[in-house]
Structure formats: C-alpha cells, structure tokens
Design a protein around this motif. Structure first.
Motif, short mmCIF file in Angstrom:
data_model
loop_
_atom_site.label_atom_id
_atom_site.label_comp_id
_atom_site.label_asym_id
_atom_site.label_seq_id
_atom_site.Cartn_x
_atom_site.Cartn_y
_atom_site.Cartn_z
N THR A 1 20.26 18.56 49.41
CA THR A 1 19.44 17.21 50.52
C THR A 1 19.74 16.05 50.23
OG1 THR A 1 18.42 17.37 48.24
CG2 THR A 1 17.77 19.61 49.53
N LEU A 2 21.11 15.70 49.45
CA LEU A 2 21.19 14.22 49.41
C LEU A 2 22.24 14.29 50.66
CD1 LEU A 2 20.88 13.56 46.05
CD2 LEU A 2 19.43 13.61 47.39
N LEU A 3 23.15 15.36 51.25
CA LEU A 3 24.66 15.29 52.24
C LEU A 3 23.81 14.78 53.42
CD1 LEU A 3 26.78 16.89 52.24
CD2 LEU A 3 26.31 18.25 53.70
N TYR A 4 24.65 13.58 53.95
CA TYR A 4 24.78 12.61 54.63
C TYR A 4 26.04 12.58 55.69
CZ TYR A 4 23.42 7.48 55.87
OH TYR A 4 23.16 6.51 57.16
N GLU A 5 27.24 13.21 55.21
CA GLU A 5 27.94 13.18 55.82
C GLU A 5 28.76 15.13 56.35
OE1 GLU A 5 31.08 10.94 56.72
OE2 GLU A 5 30.03 9.07 56.75
N LEU A 6 28.36 15.45 57.33
CA LEU A 6 29.19 17.21 57.06
C LEU A 6 30.09 16.73 58.55
CD1 LEU A 6 29.14 19.79 56.07
CD2 LEU A 6 27.42 20.23 58.02
N ASP A 7 31.44 17.41 57.93
CA ASP A 7 32.21 17.06 58.66
C ASP A 7 33.59 18.06 58.33
OD1 ASP A 7 34.75 16.50 60.60
OD2 ASP A 7 35.28 15.34 59.89
N LEU A 8 33.65 19.00 59.87
CA LEU A 8 33.81 20.49 59.13
C LEU A 8 35.29 21.06 60.73
CD1 LEU A 8 30.64 22.96 58.73
CD2 LEU A 8 32.25 21.54 56.69
N SER A 9 34.99 19.72 60.92
CA SER A 9 35.65 20.00 62.22
C SER A 9 37.61 20.19 62.06
CB SER A 9 36.04 18.01 62.56
OG SER A 9 36.71 17.31 61.98
N ASN A 10 38.31 21.29 63.15
CA ASN A 10 39.31 21.82 63.35
C ASN A 10 39.26 23.04 62.40
OD1 ASN A 10 42.20 21.91 64.69
ND2 ASN A 10 42.54 20.17 63.47
N ASN A 11 38.31 23.81 62.10
CA ASN A 11 38.71 24.69 61.52
C ASN A 11 38.76 26.03 62.45
OD1 ASN A 11 39.23 24.33 58.72
ND2 ASN A 11 37.56 22.71 58.55
N ARG A 12 38.35 27.05 61.26
CA ARG A 12 37.89 27.76 62.47
C ARG A 12 36.87 28.99 62.01
NH1 ARG A 12 44.42 30.82 60.69
NH2 ARG A 12 45.51 29.23 61.93
N PHE A 13 35.90 28.14 61.75
CA PHE A 13 34.74 29.23 61.63
C PHE A 13 33.78 29.56 62.99
CE2 PHE A 13 34.66 25.19 58.16
CZ PHE A 13 34.30 26.12 57.34
N VAL A 14 32.88 30.43 62.55
CA VAL A 14 32.35 30.93 63.98
C VAL A 14 30.73 31.39 63.57
CG1 VAL A 14 34.44 32.60 64.36
CG2 VAL A 14 32.62 33.63 62.53
N VAL B 1 21.70 25.99 59.72
CA VAL B 1 21.62 25.11 57.65
C VAL B 1 21.59 24.17 57.72
CG1 VAL B 1 24.25 25.67 57.21
CG2 VAL B 1 22.03 25.97 55.54
N VAL B 2 22.58 23.03 58.79
CA VAL B 2 22.30 22.14 58.89
C VAL B 2 21.05 21.01 58.96
CG1 VAL B 2 24.73 21.81 59.56
CG2 VAL B 2 23.47 21.75 61.35
N LEU B 3 20.32 21.94 60.31
CA LEU B 3 18.52 21.47 61.05
C LEU B 3 18.00 21.00 59.33
CD1 LEU B 3 18.26 23.67 63.55
CD2 LEU B 3 19.42 21.29 63.39
N SER B 4 17.98 21.60 58.11
CA SER B 4 17.34 21.52 56.79
C SER B 4 17.56 21.01 56.17
CB SER B 4 17.52 23.23 56.32
OG SER B 4 18.66 23.15 55.57
N LEU B 5 18.88 20.32 56.25
CA LEU B 5 19.12 18.37 55.41
C LEU B 5 18.79 18.05 55.96
CD1 LEU B 5 23.11 19.80 55.44
CD2 LEU B 5 21.40 20.55 53.75
N PRO B 6 17.76 17.31 55.51
CA PRO B 6 16.76 16.33 55.20
C PRO B 6 17.97 14.80 56.05
CG PRO B 6 16.49 16.33 53.30
CD PRO B 6 17.73 17.56 53.89
N THR B 7 18.12 14.62 55.30
CA THR B 7 19.14 13.29 55.21
C THR B 7 20.06 12.93 56.22
OG1 THR B 7 20.27 13.63 52.64
CG2 THR B 7 18.73 12.22 52.97
N LEU B 8 20.89 14.44 56.30
CA LEU B 8 22.19 14.33 57.24
C LEU B 8 22.20 13.07 58.52
CD1 LEU B 8 24.56 15.66 57.81
CD2 LEU B 8 23.44 17.23 59.36
N ASN B 9 23.30 12.44 58.52
CA ASN B 9 23.25 11.30 59.44
C ASN B 9 24.93 11.40 60.47
OD1 ASN B 9 25.21 8.40 59.67
ND2 ASN B 9 22.54 8.51 60.00
N PHE B 10 25.13 12.09 59.65
CA PHE B 10 27.06 12.35 60.39
C PHE B 10 27.13 13.68 60.98
CE2 PHE B 10 31.02 13.19 61.06
CZ PHE B 10 31.69 12.10 61.96
N LEU B 11 27.22 14.36 61.93
CA LEU B 11 27.40 15.86 61.62
C LEU B 11 28.82 15.78 63.17
CD1 LEU B 11 26.85 19.03 61.85
CD2 LEU B 11 25.95 18.75 63.57
N ASP B 12 29.75 16.98 62.80
CA ASP B 12 31.33 16.73 63.11
C ASP B 12 31.52 18.57 62.83
OD1 ASP B 12 33.52 16.91 64.21
OD2 ASP B 12 33.93 15.17 63.54
#
Length: 419
Positions: free
Chosen positions: A156-169, A175-186
């Motif tokens: 719930t304190l997550l502010y930056e989430l960078d998962l770029s250049n991987n192999r996620f499917v 789940v990122v929509l439920s993060l109340p303090t997220l400011n940066f999504l990559d």
C-alpha cells in the motif's frame, strides 16, 4: 530530443542523497535512483551498522521470508546479483534498500528493491506481498516471466513500479489498480495483452508506459481523467479513434506517444487544448482527415510526428510557425498543399522536417497522381468519430502503403527518448 523526459528520469537520482542524510519521507522515497550501482555501494556502507541491530524486528523477518522465497524461484543469475542474498540481514542484500519505517523511525524496513539490468530469470512469488513497506520496485531489463501476483495489493506504500523489458504475460495486471499511492507505472516491453482497464485513468499517476505489449481494442474514453504528464501507448494494437475526452488532460499532459497502433478516424480538435504538450507522435496509424486548426495553439510543442497515416488537406501556417517546434514530420500521407512558411521550412535554422510521399505539387519524392487521386477524391466525414473511441470515418480508407518499420519507443535499457 525530449528533454523533459530525460529530466523526468534523472530526477530519481535524488533518492540516494536523501537516504544518506536520513531525511526520509514518503514522497521523497519515490525518487529512487534507476542507475543505482553507485547508490547501492554507498547505501550499504552507510547502513551496515543498522542492519545488524535491526535484524530481529518483525518486518525484516517478513522481508527475509519474502526474499528467500524469491531467490528460490530465480533460475538464472549470470551476473551473480543475488549471490549475497544469504542470512537474515536483508539490508545487506544487493539491490535491497532499507530505511526507517514511516510509522516508527526506531526500526528499519525494506523500502526499495532495484534489480535493474541484472539479467535475472525467474518469476515473482506470492511472498512479495510480505514486503509491505516497499515504496519502489525496479526490475527493468531482466527475464522475469509469468503473471504478476495478486499479493502485490498488500504494498500500500508502493509509489514506483517498473516491470519493463521482461517476459510477463497475461492481461493488464489489475492488481496495480488497487495500489493507493502508485505514481509511476512502467510495464513496457512485455507480453501483456487484451484491453486497458478504464480504471487505470482514474488513478493519480504521473507517468504511464504501456508501450510494446499486445494490448488491443480501443483507448478508454475516460483517458483524459488521468493526471499523467507522460503517456506512451506505442507499438500495441489499439484501434478506434482518439477520444475527444483527451482535452481533460490539458493541465498535465506534456508527452503523448501513440506510434504504430491501428488508430482510425480524424484527429480531434480537442488535441489543441493540450497547452502543455511538448511531444505529440501519432505516426504509423490509419488516421484520416485534416490537421486540426486547433494545433496552432500548442505553443510549447517541440516535436510533431504525423507520418505514415492517411491525412489529407493543407499543412497550415499555424502549425509550421509554432514557436517551440523543432521537428515536424508529415511524410507518407496525402497532403495536397503547404501554406506559407510550410513551403520552405528549410529557412528555419536547425528545423527538421519530412514532407516526402504526399501529394504536394512541385515537391520532390511525392506520390504519383494515380495514387493521390484514389484517396483525395473520396471525402472524409470526421463527425462520425466525435464521441471518442468509436468507429472510424464514414468511408473505409484504401489500404495504406507499407510503412517503414516502427522504431521501438523508449527502449528500457536506457533513458527514454523519441529519436
């Protein structure tokens, strides 16, 4: 070329200095360094004495459980990045950053994980949800695969989430929509697919990078409800029209990149309301009709790329005379006239432009008369798309000629650029 984007990413380096001065606050933690090898060395040197005294607190014990579970599902670590992930003193682990807890400055917690460029292969275990004090996760340029665990909702304190250049499917990781303090999504350069959820644009995000995935369907019509300054949708398969609601982005949006999708319809006049816009790249789509006259009001616009579409009509003086414009590409369209200064853009020192493969009289490297007539003799009705996100124009345009291969946008292994 996009100076604002460069500054946007390098401002994160301030995180290291803030940690060294121990003046942690929630917002400042979000400025975590993306280029952190120097940061990691100095941070661990500074906090070595704290990690032992704090090893017995319950939050670090939870962190130990989480990180050991993660290490068990790492199948390749060619740079030996996680070799020292041994023992309970997690604040000494490479890529793991600790600081005082927000609610209790007497104890240390794991506040950041930065594994950028580690080339690690594995997946994300559900135990990562135990790291409830995390403010940032940077996993840029690895080989992580699988789906994003729902347990990240605990961060719930997550502010930056960078998962770029991987192999996620899988579908967009809701789940990122439920993060109340997220400011940066990559999440660029992965294999996510399906539609973008409209709820994404109800969040107070400053940056949204979803380019180079497999997203489809139309851009949600509530796009303009976002507070983002940078939105990059390039190299997916979005269709339909650009929503007219984009005008609601006016107070924040500085960079909009929609390269190489399947967008149709006309450009909405509402694009001209985005008075802060510096970069507008709509190239390699199926957009028809004229350039909106409202674009003449974008006084901060530096880059405008309309190339490889089905645009027609006049290239107007109002666009060519924009005071900040330094790069204007409108090649591979069907424009039939350039107005005023647009006829001689070479007179603007340092100005870059490309007007090839249009229907411009007396200009070199233009389309044939037959090719132009096939399109210009068919009128376009732009009113059918004014609702935003709807169907395309009133006629089915002729198939576009093959476009040059789209240049990948913002390769994650470097600071994003639009060169």
């Amino acid at each position: 070329m996009a100076s604002s984007m460069v500054s946007f990413f390098f401002f994160t380096c301030a995180f290291v200095l803030l940690l060294l001065h121990m003046s942690f606050s929630f917002n400042n933690l979000a400025l975590a360094a993306k280029h952190s090898s120097f940061a990691a060395h100095h941070y661990h040197h500074y906090h070595h004495h704290r990690s032992h005294s704090s090893a017995s607190n319950s939050r670090l014990r939870q962190a130990y459980v989480a990180l050991q579970a993660w290490k068990r599902v790492i199948y390749s670590d060619p740079k030996n990045f996680t070799t020292n992930w041994v023992g309970p003193f997690v604040c000494n682990y490479s890529g793991v950053f600790c600081t005082e807890a927000l609610d209790d400055p007497k104890i240390s917690v794991v506040a950041g994980i930065d594994l950028n460029f580690a080339d690690i292969a594995g997946f994300l275990p559900k135990e990562l949800g135990l790291l409830t004090d995390l403010a940032l996760i940077h996993l840029n340029t690895n080989r992580f695969c699988g789906i994003i665990p729902e347990t990240l909702a605990n961060l719930t304190l997550l502010y930056e989430l960078d998962l770029s250049n991987n192999r996620f499917v899988g579908p967009f990781p809701k789940v990122v929509l439920s993060l109340p303090t997220l400011n940066f999504l990559d999440i660029r350069y992965n294999e996510f697919e399906g539609p973008l959820p409209p709820e994404l644009f109800n969040k107070k995000l400053d940056a949204i990078f979803v380019n180079n995935n497999r997203f489809t369907t139309m851009i949600p019509t509530n796009l303009g409800l976002s507070t983002a300054s940078v939105v990059v949708f390039a190299n997916n398969n979005f269709g339909g029209c650009i929503p007219s609601s984009i005008s609601k982005f006016a107070n924040t949006l500085e960079e909009l990149v929609l390269i190489n999708n399947s967008l149709t319809g006309c450009l909405p006049q509402e694009l001209g309301f985005l008075y802060k816009l510096k970069v507008l790249d709509l190239s390699s789509n199926n957009i028809v009709g004229p350039i909106p006259y409202s674009l003449a009001g974008l006084s901060h616009l530096e880059q405008l790329n309309l190339g490889h579409n089905m645009l027609t009509g006049i290239v107007t003086d109002g666009v060519c005379l924009l005071p900040s414009l330094a790069n204007f590409t409108f090649s591979y369209n069907f424009f039939c006239e350039e107005e005023g200064i647009c006829q001689n853009l070479t007179s603007r020192r340092g100005f870059k432009f490309d007007d090839r493969r249009n229907c411009l009289p007396d200009k070199p490297l233009q389309r044939s008369k037959k090719e132009c007539s096939a399109v210009l003799e068919r009128p376009v009705d732009c009113f059918c798309c004014t609702g935003g996100g709807g169907a395309g124009p009133a006629f089915a345009p002729a198939a576009m000629p093959p476009a040059v291969a789209a240049v990948p946008v913002s390769t994650p292994s470097m600071t994003p650029s639009y060169t």
